[in-house]
Structure formats: C-alpha cells, structure tokens
Design a protein around this motif. Structure first.
Motif, PDB file in Angstrom:
ATOM      1  N   ASP A 124      39.275  43.166  38.995  1.00 46.71           N
ATOM      2  CA  ASP A 124      38.935  42.803  40.373  1.00 46.71           C
ATOM      3  C   ASP A 124      38.069  43.843  41.058  1.00 46.71           C
ATOM      4  O   ASP A 124      37.671  43.640  42.212  1.00 46.71           O
ATOM      5  CB  ASP A 124      40.215  42.610  41.201  1.00 46.71           C
ATOM      6  CG  ASP A 124      41.034  41.429  40.707  1.00 46.71           C
ATOM      7  OD1 ASP A 124      40.434  40.467  40.207  1.00 46.71           O
ATOM      8  OD2 ASP A 124      42.274  41.482  40.815  1.00 46.71           O
ATOM      9  N   ALA A 125      37.796  44.953  40.387  1.00 46.39           N
ATOM     10  CA  ALA A 125      37.022  46.032  41.018  1.00 46.39           C
ATOM     11  C   ALA A 125      35.939  46.556  40.082  1.00 46.39           C
ATOM     12  O   ALA A 125      35.608  47.745  40.087  1.00 46.39           O
ATOM     13  CB  ALA A 125      37.957  47.165  41.436  1.00 46.39           C
ATOM     14  N   MET A 126      35.360  45.655  39.305  1.00 42.63           N
ATOM     15  CA  MET A 126      34.376  46.055  38.308  1.00 42.63           C
ATOM     16  C   MET A 126      33.178  46.764  38.921  1.00 42.63           C
ATOM     17  O   MET A 126      32.766  47.840  38.473  1.00 42.63           O
ATOM     18  CB  MET A 126      33.905  44.824  37.539  1.00 42.63           C
ATOM     19  CG  MET A 126      34.937  44.212  36.632  1.00 42.63           C
ATOM     20  SD  MET A 126      35.298  45.255  35.206  1.00 42.63           S
ATOM     21  CE  MET A 126      33.661  45.463  34.528  1.00 42.63           C
ATOM     22  N   ASP A 127      32.582  46.176  39.944  1.00 46.34           N
ATOM     23  CA  ASP A 127      31.375  46.745  40.551  1.00 46.34           C
ATOM     24  C   ASP A 127      31.689  48.076  41.223  1.00 46.34           C
ATOM     25  O   ASP A 127      30.918  49.038  41.116  1.00 46.34           O
ATOM     26  CB  ASP A 127      30.785  45.772  41.567  1.00 46.34           C
ATOM     27  CG  ASP A 127      30.236  44.515  40.918  1.00 46.34           C
ATOM     28  OD1 ASP A 127      29.955  44.551  39.706  1.00 46.34           O
ATOM     29  OD2 ASP A 127      30.095  43.492  41.613  1.00 46.34           O
ATOM     30  N   ALA A 178      46.546  48.382  29.979  1.00 47.88           N
ATOM     31  CA  ALA A 178      47.501  47.366  30.432  1.00 47.88           C
ATOM     32  C   ALA A 178      46.830  46.007  30.574  1.00 47.88           C
ATOM     33  O   ALA A 178      47.390  44.973  30.165  1.00 47.88           O
ATOM     34  CB  ALA A 178      48.123  47.792  31.761  1.00 47.88           C
ATOM     35  N   GLU A 179      45.634  45.980  31.144  1.00 42.44           N
ATOM     36  CA  GLU A 179      44.953  44.700  31.353  1.00 42.44           C
ATOM     37  C   GLU A 179      44.450  44.110  30.041  1.00 42.44           C
ATOM     38  O   GLU A 179      44.415  42.885  29.874  1.00 42.44           O
ATOM     39  CB  GLU A 179      43.815  44.869  32.358  1.00 42.44           C
ATOM     40  CG  GLU A 179      44.327  45.193  33.755  1.00 42.44           C
ATOM     41  CD  GLU A 179      43.263  45.165  34.833  1.00 42.44           C
ATOM     42  OE1 GLU A 179      42.245  44.458  34.658  1.00 42.44           O
ATOM     43  OE2 GLU A 179      43.434  45.844  35.864  1.00 42.44           O
ATOM     44  N   LEU A 180      44.068  44.958  29.099  1.00 38.16           N
ATOM     45  CA  LEU A 180      43.670  44.448  27.787  1.00 38.16           C
ATOM     46  C   LEU A 180      44.871  43.853  27.056  1.00 38.16           C
ATOM     47  O   LEU A 180      44.739  42.844  26.337  1.00 38.16           O
ATOM     48  CB  LEU A 180      43.035  45.567  26.956  1.00 38.16           C
ATOM     49  CG  LEU A 180      41.623  45.996  27.377  1.00 38.16           C
ATOM     50  CD1 LEU A 180      41.157  47.194  26.551  1.00 38.16           C
ATOM     51  CD2 LEU A 180      40.635  44.834  27.227  1.00 38.16           C
ATOM     52  N   LYS A 207      36.053  38.519  30.598  1.00 38.26           N
ATOM     53  CA  LYS A 207      36.923  39.516  31.213  1.00 38.26           C
ATOM     54  C   LYS A 207      37.102  40.718  30.287  1.00 38.26           C
ATOM     55  O   LYS A 207      37.045  41.869  30.716  1.00 38.26           O
ATOM     56  CB  LYS A 207      38.283  38.901  31.546  1.00 38.26           C
ATOM     57  CG  LYS A 207      38.239  37.863  32.665  1.00 38.26           C
ATOM     58  CD  LYS A 207      39.620  37.266  32.881  1.00 38.26           C
ATOM     59  CE  LYS A 207      39.603  36.237  34.007  1.00 38.26           C
ATOM     60  NZ  LYS A 207      40.935  35.609  34.214  1.00 38.26           N
ATOM     61  N   ARG A 208      37.308  40.430  29.010  1.00 42.91           N
ATOM     62  CA  ARG A 208      37.514  41.511  28.046  1.00 42.91           C
ATOM     63  C   ARG A 208      36.263  42.391  27.956  1.00 42.91           C
ATOM     64  O   ARG A 208      36.358  43.629  27.915  1.00 42.91           O
ATOM     65  CB  ARG A 208      37.840  40.926  26.677  1.00 42.91           C
ATOM     66  CG  ARG A 208      38.129  41.982  25.606  1.00 42.91           C
ATOM     67  CD  ARG A 208      38.417  41.314  24.274  1.00 42.91           C
ATOM     68  NE  ARG A 208      39.576  40.440  24.378  1.00 42.91           N
ATOM     69  CZ  ARG A 208      40.824  40.856  24.310  1.00 42.91           C
ATOM     70  NH1 ARG A 208      41.086  42.141  24.128  1.00 42.91           N
ATOM     71  NH2 ARG A 208      41.825  40.001  24.395  1.00 42.91           N
ATOM     72  N   ASP A 209      35.093  41.760  27.925  1.00 44.34           N
ATOM     73  CA  ASP A 209      33.844  42.516  27.820  1.00 44.34           C
ATOM     74  C   ASP A 209      33.640  43.418  29.029  1.00 44.34           C
ATOM     75  O   ASP A 209      33.198  44.566  28.906  1.00 44.34           O
ATOM     76  CB  ASP A 209      32.657  41.558  27.691  1.00 44.34           C
ATOM     77  CG  ASP A 209      32.633  40.841  26.353  1.00 44.34           C
ATOM     78  OD1 ASP A 209      33.328  41.293  25.421  1.00 44.34           O
ATOM     79  OD2 ASP A 209      31.931  39.817  26.242  1.00 44.34           O
ATOM     80  N   ARG A 210      33.966  42.903  30.206  1.00 49.41           N
ATOM     81  CA  ARG A 210      33.779  43.686  31.422  1.00 49.41           C
ATOM     82  C   ARG A 210      34.753  44.864  31.496  1.00 49.41           C
ATOM     83  O   ARG A 210      34.384  45.972  31.892  1.00 49.41           O
ATOM     84  CB  ARG A 210      33.918  42.775  32.650  1.00 49.41           C
ATOM     85  CG  ARG A 210      32.737  41.831  32.829  1.00 49.41           C
ATOM     86  CD  ARG A 210      33.016  40.758  33.863  1.00 49.41           C
ATOM     87  NE  ARG A 210      33.192  41.289  35.197  1.00 49.41           N
ATOM     88  CZ  ARG A 210      32.191  41.599  36.034  1.00 49.41           C
ATOM     89  NH1 ARG A 210      30.930  41.443  35.637  1.00 49.41           N
ATOM     90  NH2 ARG A 210      32.430  42.044  37.248  1.00 49.41           N
ATOM     91  N   ILE A 211      35.995  44.619  31.097  1.00 42.76           N
ATOM     92  CA  ILE A 211      36.972  45.706  31.082  1.00 42.76           C
ATOM     93  C   ILE A 211      36.571  46.769  30.063  1.00 42.76           C
ATOM     94  O   ILE A 211      36.671  47.970  30.317  1.00 42.76           O
ATOM     95  CB  ILE A 211      38.385  45.168  30.774  1.00 42.76           C
ATOM     96  CG1 ILE A 211      38.870  44.281  31.918  1.00 42.76           C
ATOM     97  CG2 ILE A 211      39.370  46.315  30.557  1.00 42.76           C
ATOM     98  CD1 ILE A 211      40.173  43.565  31.638  1.00 42.76           C
TER      99      ILE A 211
END
Length: 235
Positions: A124-127, A178-180, A207-211
C-alpha cells in the motif's frame, strides 16, 4: 502578481491564502477524479510542482513535509517525496556552511521519519517507500563531503538528532517477508481462496513483483551504507 515576500513564508501578512491545504487538496484530487485523463493529470501535476517551486526553499520544504504527512494517497506522497529529493539535493550540493547543512539534515530526517518509520504496509506504500529509499541511495552513493555529513545522521554517528536507518530498513525487510508469505499461502486475499481466474493470478504476480522491487532497493541501500561505513572505519 505574487510578490517575492509572499513566497518567502507560508504564513505572513503578505500570504493571504493557505498553501499547505490548497496544494494538498489539489494533488489529492488529481488521483481521485475519474474524469481527468492520464496525460492531463501529468500536466496538472507539473504545473502544481512549478507553483510550489516558486516558494523559497525553507517554506517549500515545509510545504512538501505537510503534504507528505497530511495526504493518505501513496501516489501523491511518493511524487512529493521525489520533488523533495531533487530540490533538497540541489540545496545540499551548493552549500558548505555547517549551519545550513545542519538545517538541511534536519529536513531530511523529518521526511525519512514520515515515510520509513512506523508500521509500513509494503503493497500500500510502494511509491512512498521507493521515493524515500531513492533519497537514501542517493546519499549512500555520493562521495561528496555534504553526503558524508548527511550519512552521519543515518548511521547514528551524528551529534544531536539522528536516525537508526539500519534498524528502520530491517523492519521494512521483515514486513516484506511477511507480505510475501501472505502471497505464498494466499492468506488475506479472498480471490485466491476460490477458483483463481487468470486475471487474479496476474494481480497476485503484480503484487509480488512490486514487493520484490522494494526488497531489492532496501537490500541495495543497506549494502552501500555498509560499504561506506567499512571504508570510513578502515582509515
């Protein structure tokens, strides 16, 4: 016409409006207004950036920090952090006065505290995370005396206010793991519990790529800072 005095502070007798609130509302609306085309959003953001950059640096840095702290939209925060990085670094590279560098370092710490500290949800805070980490990478890679001065506050060796950036990055790394794991087990994503369509699989991969991208950036920043610290210790 706006006088030079009106651009020297965010609050004064010559500044009869509320720049912090106005610019934050304008930027937030760019991401929440559905009938604005993508290209038009970019143009409006550029115009808004030019307007903010009309302010002198000190009030402009306060304006950026207000938007970073006040907005709840990741794209807005990330974009403003990037504006801060570019303008702040320009100020850093053209001064050698310790008093000015101290003030610039304090501005840096406030932005990093606002973006990297506390409970961070990666997806939720990628940018926001990417922009803040790019500031850290810029400082870590630079071999200038000014960058050395800034790094002292990130490695806990500076007198006065400083951050334990390594601890902050370690916490972010734990959240990444944790998110992965959530993605690996399909936890927290109802669509994965049902029969997955091709679209939902692609969404999870995105989502996985961005994390993973954030994970690589965190790892790179930690690596560079460690190299700089070891190089200084060897002298």
């Amino acid at each position: 016409l706006v006088s030079g005095a009106a651009l020297a502070a965010l609050k004064s007798s010559t500044c009869r409006w509320h720049p912090k609130l106005l610019f934050r509302k304008v930027l937030d609306s760019l991401t929440s207004t559905d009938d604005v085309e993508h290209k038009a959003r970019g143009v409006l953001f550029q115009n808004c950036s030019l307007a903010m950059r009309a302010f002198d640096w000190t009030p402009r840095s306060e304006l950026y920090l207000e938007i970073i702290n006040g907005s709840r939209i990741d794209a807005v925060i990330g974009s403003v952090v990037t504006l801060f990085k570019d303008d702040w670094w320009s100020e850093v590279t053209k001064t050698h006065k310790e008093s000015e560098l101290l003030e610039l370092r304090l501005q840096l710490l406030k932005v990093l505290e606002a973006t990297l500290a506390g409970e961070v949800q990666i997806i939720d805070a990628m940018d926001t995370l990417t922009s803040a980490l790019n500031i850290c990478r810029l400082i870590a890679l630079s071999k200038s005396q000014q960058a050395d001065f800034m790094r002292q506050a990130l490695c806990g060796t500076a007198k006065g206010k400083h951050l334990d950036l390594e601890a902050m990055l370690g916490k972010i790394s734990q959240q990444i793991d944790a998110e992965l794991k959530i993605l690996d087990h399909g936890e927290g994503f109802p669509a994965l519990a049902a029969a997955l369509s091709e679209a939902s699989v692609n969404l999870e991969q995105m989502k996985r790529d961005r994390i993973t991208m954030v994970a690589h950036l965190v790892s790179r920043v930690r690596e560079i800072l460690s190299e700089r610290a070891n190089a200084l210790a060897s002298f």
